[in-house]
Each structure stands twice: as C-alpha cells, then as structure tokens.
Design a protein around this motif. Structure first.
Motif, short mmCIF file in Angstrom:
data_model
loop_
_atom_site.label_atom_id
_atom_site.label_comp_id
_atom_site.label_asym_id
_atom_site.label_seq_id
_atom_site.Cartn_x
_atom_site.Cartn_y
_atom_site.Cartn_z
N UNK A 1 -11.93 -6.97 -14.91
CA UNK A 1 -10.62 -7.26 -14.30
C UNK A 1 -10.86 -7.77 -12.88
N UNK A 2 -11.10 -9.07 -12.79
CA UNK A 2 -11.58 -9.65 -11.54
C UNK A 2 -10.52 -9.77 -10.46
N UNK A 3 -9.27 -9.51 -10.79
CA UNK A 3 -8.22 -9.59 -9.77
C UNK A 3 -7.96 -8.24 -9.10
N UNK A 4 -8.59 -7.20 -9.60
CA UNK A 4 -8.39 -5.86 -9.03
C UNK A 4 -9.07 -5.75 -7.66
N UNK A 5 -8.43 -4.98 -6.77
CA UNK A 5 -9.00 -4.73 -5.44
C UNK A 5 -8.81 -3.27 -5.07
N UNK A 6 -9.65 -2.80 -4.16
CA UNK A 6 -9.61 -1.40 -3.73
C UNK A 6 -8.46 -1.17 -2.76
N UNK A 7 -7.88 0.02 -2.83
CA UNK A 7 -6.82 0.42 -1.90
C UNK A 7 -7.08 1.85 -1.45
N UNK A 8 -6.56 2.19 -0.28
CA UNK A 8 -6.72 3.55 0.24
C UNK A 8 -5.48 3.96 1.02
N UNK A 9 -4.35 3.87 0.37
CA UNK A 9 -3.10 4.29 1.00
C UNK A 9 -2.84 3.56 2.31
N UNK A 10 -2.37 4.29 3.29
CA UNK A 10 -2.05 3.71 4.60
C UNK A 10 -3.22 3.89 5.56
N UNK A 11 -4.40 3.54 5.12
CA UNK A 11 -5.59 3.71 5.96
C UNK A 11 -5.56 2.72 7.12
N UNK A 12 -6.29 3.05 8.17
CA UNK A 12 -6.35 2.18 9.34
C UNK A 12 -7.73 2.24 9.98
N UNK A 13 -7.93 1.36 10.94
CA UNK A 13 -9.17 1.32 11.70
C UNK A 13 -10.40 1.25 10.79
N UNK A 14 -11.34 2.15 11.00
CA UNK A 14 -12.59 2.10 10.25
C UNK A 14 -12.41 2.27 8.75
N UNK A 15 -11.44 3.09 8.35
CA UNK A 15 -11.18 3.28 6.93
C UNK A 15 -10.70 1.96 6.30
N UNK A 16 -9.79 1.30 6.98
CA UNK A 16 -9.28 0.02 6.48
C UNK A 16 -10.39 -1.04 6.48
N UNK A 17 -11.23 -1.01 7.51
CA UNK A 17 -12.33 -1.97 7.58
C UNK A 17 -13.29 -1.79 6.40
#
Length: 222
Positions: free
Chosen positions: A73-89
């Motif tokens: 499923x090549x369109x899938x991407x990772x998510x982590x809620x409302x992460x920010x800063x280093x977590x989002x990076x």
C-alpha cells in the motif's frame, strides 16, 4: 478517627531507575505511578508521556513497515497524532524516505505499463523535483531506459526491414540495432537471417525464371 492518607510527594529512586533502565532497553510498556503530587507528580507524568509517545512511535513504524513494505500500500504514510518538534521531524523523515523509495517504483511501473501496451516512447525521469537521481535509483532508471530504447530500436528496425523487403521490394535489407547483446542480438540475427533467406529465394526464383525465358527465346523454331 482514622488518620488521613498521605499522597507521596517524592519519587522512589529505585522505581525511577527501573523505568529508566527499561526505557533504555526499549521497553516502552513501563510506567511511573500516577499518584504523586507536586514536582514529583509532574516528573512522573512527563516520563509516562515520553514512554507513551515512544510506544506509539514504535507501533506506528511497525504498522507502516507492514502496510507499505509487505502489503504494497504505497500511498500509506506514518502518523503520530498531534506530534511536534523532534517527534514530528522523525515522522516526516520516515514519510520522506517512503516517498523517495516509492517514486522510482511508480516510475518503473508507468514505463513498463507503457511497454506492455506497445508504447515505447516512455522513459523514467532521471530527476525528481529538480533533484537528480543518485546511486541505485539512477542506475535502475538508466537500465530501464536502455531496455526501452533497445526494444524501440529493435521494433523500428524490424518494421523498416519488413517494409523495405516485403513492401518496397528492396532486397538485401538488414536490421541494425546498435549495442545489443544476448537475446536482443539473437532476435536481430534471426530477423536478418529470415530477410536474407527471403531475398535469396526471390533472387533464385528470378534467376531461374530469367534463365528459362532466355532459353526459350533462343530455342530454334520448328
């Protein structure tokens, strides 16, 4: 009267060490007690949040590895809620890596799909968003493009020889496909052999017919 129960206002150093040691070893299931108050309570809650974020990140990476790498499923991407800063990076880096890996696959699929439909004009792009491909990505793109170019050259030459020999009557035509080897060369040689045999047969028939006609014209009349 019963004495009022007291809520601990300090952290148990042994308990803290146990959680931190587990964290260092990759065990994100451990938690600090949630009954602390004051600064001790804030430290415990913050550490628990860090553990939960790492646990969520670990599970999300496992999920994205499965759905993209194994389920395709090549369109899938990772998510982590409302992460920010280093977590989002971190999440952005993972998603960027997936996109960089998927893009050549999509390009290859597009080109090979065109070949399957008889469209030999397609080629893999050697740059993405103004950035030149490098390493294995560039090597793969060049290999695919070379394959399509050779197939296109072969098809063009076979068509030319068939037209010249079969339609225009230009006997002796031979296909010339530069840089071919292996099966490509075998196919070219077979095509040339067929064209050569056809040319020889036509010429032999013409020679026999001509000889017969000359012989008949020279025979004395009775």
């Amino acid at each position: 009267m019963k004495a009022a129960s007291t809520v601990p206002a300090t952290l148990d150093s042994r308990e803290l060490l146990k959680v931190l040691s587990g964290f260092r070893k990759g065990d994100f299931s451990l938690r600090m007690p949630t009954d602390r108050v004051g600064v001790a309570g804030k430290i415990a809650d913050t550490l628990n949040e860090i553990l939960e974020l790492n646990d969520s990140l670990s599970k999300e990476l496992e999920r994205i590895s499965r759905v993209v790498g194994k389920e395709g499923k090549l369109t899938q991407r990772a998510t982590l809620g409302s992460s920010s800063n280093g977590w989002k990076a971190c999440i952005d880096s993972i998603n960027s890596l997936i996109s960089d890996l998927v893009q050549p696959s999509n390009e290859m699929s597009r080109v090979i799909g065109g070949v399957a439909k008889g469209d030999l004009s397609q080629s893999m792009a050697l740059e993405v968003d103004g950035r030149l491909l490098r390493g294995e990505f560039l090597r793969t793109a060049k290999l695919v493009n070379t394959m399509v170019d050779q197939l296109n050259s072969f098809a063009s030459e076979v068509t030319r020889v068939a037209r010249e020999v079969g339609t225009e009557g230009k006997l002796g035509g031979q296909a010339v496909v530069k840089g071919v080897a292996g099966t490509w060369k075998d196919l070219t040689d077979r095509d040339n052999s067929m064209a050569g045999n056809l040319t020889n047969q036509v010429r032999n028939i013409a020679a026999v017919t001509t000889a017969g006609w000359i012989s008949s014209t020279r025979s004395p009349r009775k």
